[in-house]
Write a protein that holds these residues in place. Sequence first.
Motif, short mmCIF file in Angstrom:
data_model
loop_
_atom_site.label_atom_id
_atom_site.label_comp_id
_atom_site.label_asym_id
_atom_site.label_seq_id
_atom_site.Cartn_x
_atom_site.Cartn_y
_atom_site.Cartn_z
N THR A 115 13.65 -39.35 6.10
CA THR A 115 14.36 -38.41 5.09
C THR A 115 15.54 -38.59 5.16
OG1 THR A 115 12.69 -36.62 5.77
CG2 THR A 115 14.75 -35.81 5.00
N HIS A 116 16.41 -38.76 4.10
CA HIS A 116 17.72 -39.13 3.89
C HIS A 116 18.28 -38.44 3.00
CE1 HIS A 116 16.59 -42.61 5.78
NE2 HIS A 116 15.67 -42.90 4.93
N THR A 117 19.52 -38.01 2.94
CA THR A 117 20.19 -37.10 1.85
C THR A 117 21.20 -37.95 1.08
OG1 THR A 117 22.01 -36.46 3.56
CG2 THR A 117 19.95 -34.94 3.17
N GLU A 118 21.24 -37.45 -0.19
CA GLU A 118 22.41 -37.79 -1.20
C GLU A 118 23.08 -36.66 -1.65
OE1 GLU A 118 19.82 -40.58 -4.15
OE2 GLU A 118 19.39 -38.39 -4.20
N VAL A 144 37.02 -35.25 -7.63
CA VAL A 144 35.76 -36.09 -7.35
C VAL A 144 36.26 -36.76 -5.95
CG1 VAL A 144 34.55 -38.22 -7.97
CG2 VAL A 144 35.19 -36.16 -9.66
N GLU A 145 37.32 -37.33 -5.87
CA GLU A 145 38.03 -38.05 -4.55
C GLU A 145 37.69 -37.03 -3.37
OE1 GLU A 145 42.00 -39.90 -5.30
OE2 GLU A 145 42.16 -39.95 -2.85
N ALA A 146 38.13 -35.73 -3.80
CA ALA A 146 38.12 -35.03 -2.36
C ALA A 146 36.84 -34.66 -2.26
CB ALA A 146 38.91 -33.70 -2.79
N TYR A 147 35.87 -34.49 -3.24
CA TYR A 147 34.51 -34.01 -2.81
C TYR A 147 33.70 -35.21 -2.19
CZ TYR A 147 33.21 -29.64 -5.28
OH TYR A 147 32.97 -28.58 -5.94
N ALA A 148 33.97 -36.43 -2.53
CA ALA A 148 33.46 -37.64 -1.87
C ALA A 148 34.10 -37.80 -0.26
CB ALA A 148 33.89 -38.88 -2.70
N LYS A 149 35.24 -37.44 -0.21
CA LYS A 149 35.70 -37.54 1.23
C LYS A 149 35.04 -36.33 2.00
CE LYS A 149 40.19 -39.50 0.59
NZ LYS A 149 41.82 -39.26 0.19
N VAL A 150 35.09 -35.33 1.44
CA VAL A 150 34.26 -34.31 2.27
C VAL A 150 32.97 -34.56 2.72
CG1 VAL A 150 33.36 -31.61 1.95
CG2 VAL A 150 35.80 -32.14 1.23
N MET A 154 33.18 -35.01 6.48
CA MET A 154 32.86 -33.81 7.21
C MET A 154 31.55 -33.38 7.16
SD MET A 154 35.78 -31.14 5.30
CE MET A 154 37.45 -31.17 5.73
N PHE A 155 30.81 -34.00 6.17
CA PHE A 155 29.10 -33.81 6.17
C PHE A 155 28.64 -35.19 6.43
CE2 PHE A 155 31.08 -30.16 4.17
CZ PHE A 155 30.29 -28.97 4.40
N GLY A 156 29.23 -36.16 7.05
CA GLY A 156 28.28 -37.48 7.37
C GLY A 156 27.31 -37.84 6.37
N GLN A 157 27.63 -37.65 4.94
CA GLN A 157 26.58 -38.36 4.10
C GLN A 157 26.79 -39.75 3.99
OE1 GLN A 157 24.40 -35.94 2.13
NE2 GLN A 157 25.10 -35.14 4.24
N GLU A 158 25.65 -40.48 4.01
CA GLU A 158 25.62 -41.81 3.96
C GLU A 158 25.41 -42.38 2.29
OE1 GLU A 158 22.43 -42.53 6.51
OE2 GLU A 158 23.97 -42.97 8.16
N ILE A 159 25.12 -41.29 1.41
CA ILE A 159 25.01 -41.72 0.04
C ILE A 159 25.73 -40.58 -0.75
CG2 ILE A 159 23.65 -41.75 -2.05
CD1 ILE A 159 21.39 -42.90 -0.12
N VAL A 160 26.73 -41.33 -1.60
CA VAL A 160 27.40 -40.12 -2.43
C VAL A 160 27.01 -40.59 -3.94
CG1 VAL A 160 29.63 -39.18 -3.37
CG2 VAL A 160 29.29 -39.50 -0.74
N TYR A 161 26.54 -39.49 -4.67
CA TYR A 161 25.94 -39.73 -5.90
C TYR A 161 26.79 -39.31 -7.16
CZ TYR A 161 21.85 -40.57 -9.28
OH TYR A 161 20.99 -40.80 -9.88
N LEU A 162 27.50 -39.97 -7.71
CA LEU A 162 28.13 -39.49 -9.05
C LEU A 162 27.22 -39.32 -10.17
CD1 LEU A 162 30.94 -38.37 -9.36
CD2 LEU A 162 31.84 -40.59 -10.08
N GLU A 163 26.88 -38.26 -10.64
CA GLU A 163 25.63 -38.09 -11.47
C GLU A 163 26.17 -37.58 -12.94
OE1 GLU A 163 22.82 -38.65 -12.86
OE2 GLU A 163 21.46 -37.62 -11.80
N TYR A 164 26.24 -38.56 -13.87
CA TYR A 164 26.51 -38.17 -15.19
C TYR A 164 25.22 -38.24 -16.05
CZ TYR A 164 31.66 -38.89 -14.77
OH TYR A 164 33.00 -38.60 -14.72
N SER A 165 24.19 -37.92 -15.35
CA SER A 165 22.86 -38.03 -16.28
C SER A 165 22.76 -37.96 -17.59
CB SER A 165 21.66 -36.92 -15.58
OG SER A 165 20.59 -37.01 -15.99
N GLY A 166 22.51 -38.80 -18.47
CA GLY A 166 22.32 -38.55 -19.97
C GLY A 166 23.74 -38.95 -20.62
#
Length: 232
Positions: A115-118, A144-150, A154-166
């Motif tokens: 189980t992994h998070t994005e 966007v830059e700030a969210y990616a850093k957070v 801060m939340f140890g996320q290994e995947i950051v997903y910039l989602e422009y779906s569609g």
Amino acid sequence: MSNPWDDWDHVLKVDPDKDLCDGETFEDVCRTGTDAIEIGGTLDVTAEKMTRVIDAAAEYDVPLYQEPSNPGVVIDSPALEGYLIPTVFNAGGPFWITGAHKEWVRIDDLDWDRTHTEAYIVMNPDASVAELTNANCDLTADDVEAYAKVAERMFGQEIVYLEYSGTFGDTEKVAAAHDALDDATLFYGGGIHDYESANTMAAHSDVIVVGDLLHDEGVDAVRETVRGAKDA
Ligand SMILES: CC(C)=CCC/C(C)=C/CC/C(C)=C/CC/C(C)=C/COP(=O)(O)OP(=O)(O)O
Ligand SMILES: O=P(O)(O)OC[C@@H](O)CO
Ligand SMILES: [Mg+2]
């Protein structure tokens, strides 16, 4: 620690609620050259539709991951390499950040090793995922830059997903997310439809995700995006 996605360039997202193009099979889908298949969609996904796709893709070599949009569609299958669980950093309320996750952990016995998070940052206000999660998509490159850093720091996320779906995203914002990350992997998804668009976004991110193109244009078009990603 190394993760499988460290070596990926291209992910194909199969929506269980959408059909393949006429005459195409899951064998064709698995032979596009993509590095991994993510199975998921926002709307009208059921456990039955999920199972159908997992079973159909199980016998081929490409790693399969489920990306559930709610706890009710998570499938316990040995054919799955793992589970990529979204958490929407810019959701309008806590349910899509930690609430759904809390309910899932409460009712299910999770296989933590798979189980992994994005960390999703949802950018297209017209996408179903933005409407569902009431995401605030009005974000500058700095936001966007700030969210990616957070997400990473801060939340140890290994995947950051910039989602422009569609829709095809803003390369300046994608680059801002990329620059913000040291070790986390940046997934970019949205509007990739040919060699050129794949090549462009692959140059600004670590992994590109191709979704609707499979259902709208088919496997030959997807293969071109794999080529674009690998050339970047
Ligand atoms: C806790 C568990 C198991 C699940 C919750 C996971 C969360 C927070 C989901 C919210 C975000 C979400 C619905 C992600 C699904 C993946 C996704 C964004 C698919 C693409 O969807 P769209 O392209 O917007 O939708 P359609 O193609 O279905 O219209
Ligand atoms: O369907 P598209 O626009 O290719 O987007 C891919 C993926 O990011 C959707 O979650
Ligand atoms: Mg979609």
